[in-house]
Design an enzyme around this catalytic site. Structure first.
Site, mmCIF file in Angstrom:
data_model
loop_
_atom_site.group_PDB
_atom_site.id
_atom_site.type_symbol
_atom_site.label_atom_id
_atom_site.label_comp_id
_atom_site.label_asym_id
_atom_site.label_seq_id
_atom_site.Cartn_x
_atom_site.Cartn_y
_atom_site.Cartn_z
ATOM 1 C CG ASP A 57 -1.670 -1.298 1.400
ATOM 2 O OD1 ASP A 57 -2.108 -1.864 0.398
ATOM 3 O OD2 ASP A 57 -1.798 -1.740 2.554
ATOM 4 C CD GLU A 226 -9.292 -2.181 -0.591
ATOM 5 O OE1 GLU A 226 -9.588 -2.392 0.596
ATOM 6 O OE2 GLU A 226 -8.759 -3.033 -1.317
#
Length: 560
Positions: A57, A226
């Site tokens: 991420d 997301e």
């Protein structure tokens, strides 16, 4: 200004060339193996991934001539890794922003898939800021006057379960501040939605209850929306956010004239005909010359989420075009930035004075006495007493680093100094399943070489090979990790290398890639159980990266 690029001001000094580390002991290239893992092909091009390990991420920004990147660290400590580059290709690990996870009592034991999820890195008002969501506790931030710190303790700005993937924005035109975040259905029952807030300009709290600003359920075919990253560009509010799931998803972009919407969307990066599955979730950065680049992850099984760098430009219709017209590039010319020495995050360690390099993280908040400093070289780990000695997955005192995403050989030397029966120490490949090789003190006082493993469904380990006598209490250990993270263990008790057990296929946890670990442990009881000493830890690449001029023609999309 795009919101993630800041001219260098105030306290933060550029890191020049081979950086001096925070403690003055690690150079840009640490040990023998690090250059082998660089993605720089040495001919003006690079090969993806630029970070070939589990830097999950990623988010990045530019401050002056320096680029910084952080990533999810989940339940390991220290957390929030800080990487530095001057060319977006050659990166070094320069520190961590989070020394201990909060609430501290929750992370006394391993919580491998919990903790720090999808942080956002920003620079505002002469300070670095990192915001993240802990799915069990809420949204936190830390900040510092410089990348070297000192970083503040975590400050909870929104409490609640299921709050993840937080990103702030300070609007330089209006002085307003905003925050966007996603949702984890596993904790909240909500997913596929992005919520927006007005935020206090000092980042200490929110000014409203929040509003649903993007509802993925209303977009045909979109699911698991997301990981939002929030920017201002060309009069628009932009949210770069992935959807479609970690392994098979795509990268979306959303824009609106107002922060609270309405937003229109577009898919701006997807797998296409490439072998880069699920190319999504990351950050956008621009260079002083006006080039644009996008860093994102690819889920690669046991290796976790490796980081790719894509060229990016703004199309005539005002939307971003990433990669080769919306699909990932494998090889591309490097950014138009000054040439830098080949480098990669450190892997090797001689443990001078018993200190370990910043590439290492504990599997939970550390306690005093787990590692002891001394006058010589070598990592001296206590054989920590535990009722879970039979299962390294449950031990908080395992010192870990990321498993490289390319074939490699891992070696370390071990001496067991514990006299306690049942005390053991070793080198592990740790994930939902695990395997380790090392030394154990028997009830009769003798030391044996042992090799053990456990499947993901097993609650305790069993032998992977028959124990062997280790009369000198020392051994050299080796793991040869091949394609697909298939690991072959071997040992040298003084007579040369011998294979041990069957090939072990490393596995990730749900969100975290497999880890390499060093540990010492002893059965429950009273008193000090002794220690183990590890020396000369090395990771060397088993395949060299060659020139790729023949591939460049397939990756010709120039950044604007």
């Amino acid at each position: 200004m795009s919101g993630q690029d800041t001219p260098l001001r105030g306290q933060e000094k550029p890191l020049r060339g081979q950086e001096k580390d925070l403690g003055g002991r690690e150079k840009a290239l640490s040990g023998q193996g690090a250059p082998a893992f660089t993605s720089d092909l040495g001919d003006g091009t690079y090969r993806n991934p630029v970070l070939n390990a589990d830097w999950s991420d990623p988010d990045l920004l530019r401050v002056g001539d320096d680029y910084y990147l952080t990533a999810s660290s989940f339940g390991r400590a220290p957390g929030l890794p800080l990487l530095h580059s001057r060319d977006l290709v050659n990166w070094t690990l320069v520190g961590h922003a989070l020394q201990r996870l909060e609430p501290a009592r929750e992370f006394r034991k391993p919580r491998h898939d919990c903790g720090v999820w999808a942080p956002s890195l920003r620079h505002h008002d002469d300070r670095f800021w990192i915001f993240w969501g802990d799915p069990d506790h809420g949204i936190y931030q830390v900040n510092a006057p410089g990348i070297r710190g000192p970083w503040t303790r975590p400050h909870l700005i929104k409490a609640g379960r299921g709050l993840i993937d937080a990103c702030p924005l300070w609007d330089e035109d209006t002085g307003e501040a905003y925050l966007v975040h996603g949702w984890a259905r596993s904790r909240s029952g909500i997913k596929n939605r992005l919520t927006g807030h007005r935020m206090r300009p000092d980042g200490t709290g929110l000014l409203d209850e929040g509003k649903l600003i993007v509802d993925g359920d209303r977009i045909p075919g979109w699911f698991t929306l997301e990981g939002p990253k929030l920017y201002r560009h060309d009069g628009w509010f932009w949210i770069f956010a992935p959807a479609g799931g970690v392994e098979t998803g795509w990268q979306g972009a959303f824009r609106s004239r107002g922060f609270f919407g309405p937003y229109e969307e577009r898919v701006v990066l997807e797998q296409g005909d490439t072998d880069v599955n699920g190319p999504h979730q990351g950050g956008w950065v621009s260079t002083p010359s006006g080039e644009h680049w996008f860093a994102h992850f690819q889920q690669k099984g046991a290796y976790g989420r490796v980081v790719h760098l894509q060229p990016m430009r703004w199309g005539k219709d005002g939307w971003p075009v990433i990669g080769d017209e919306g699909t990932p590039v494998a090889v591309h010319r490097k950014p138009d930035l000054p040439r830098q020495p080949l480098s990669a995050p450190a892997t090797d360690d001689d443990f001078p004075g018993g200190r370990f390099g910043r590439q290492w993280q504990w599997t939970a908040n550390p306690q005093d006495g787990w590692a002891t400093q001394h006058s010589g070289d070598g990592l001296r780990l206590a054989c920590v007493r535990s009722a879970d000695a039979h299962d390294p997955r449950k031990l908080p005192s395992v010192l870990t680093q990321r498993l490289p995403g390319a074939p490699c050989t891992v070696e370390v030397e071990l001496r067991l100094d514990a006299e306690e029966p049942g005390a053991r120490a070793g080198l592990a490949v740790l994930g939902d399943a695990f395997s380790w090789i090392g030394l154990e003190r028997g009830a009769d006082g003798t030391v044996h070489l042992v090799h053990r493993f456990a499947e993901s469904v097993a609650e305790r380990e069993r032998d992977a090979a028959h124990p062997r006598m280790a009369p000198e209490g020392r051994v050299r250990l080796r793991i040869e990790a091949g394609t697909g993270a298939r690991c072959r263990f071997s040992y040298d008790l003084g007579g040369g290398w011998e294979p041990s057990g069957q090939v072990f296929a490393a596995t990730p946890w749900r969100w975290v890639g497999a880890l390499l670990g060093l540990f010492g442990v002893a059965p429950s009881g009273g008193g000090h159980a002794g220690s183990a000493t590890f020396t000369r830890f090395r990771i060397t690449a088993r395949e060299a990266v060659g020139s790729a001029a023949d591939e460049i023609a397939r990756s010709t999309a120039p950044p604007a």
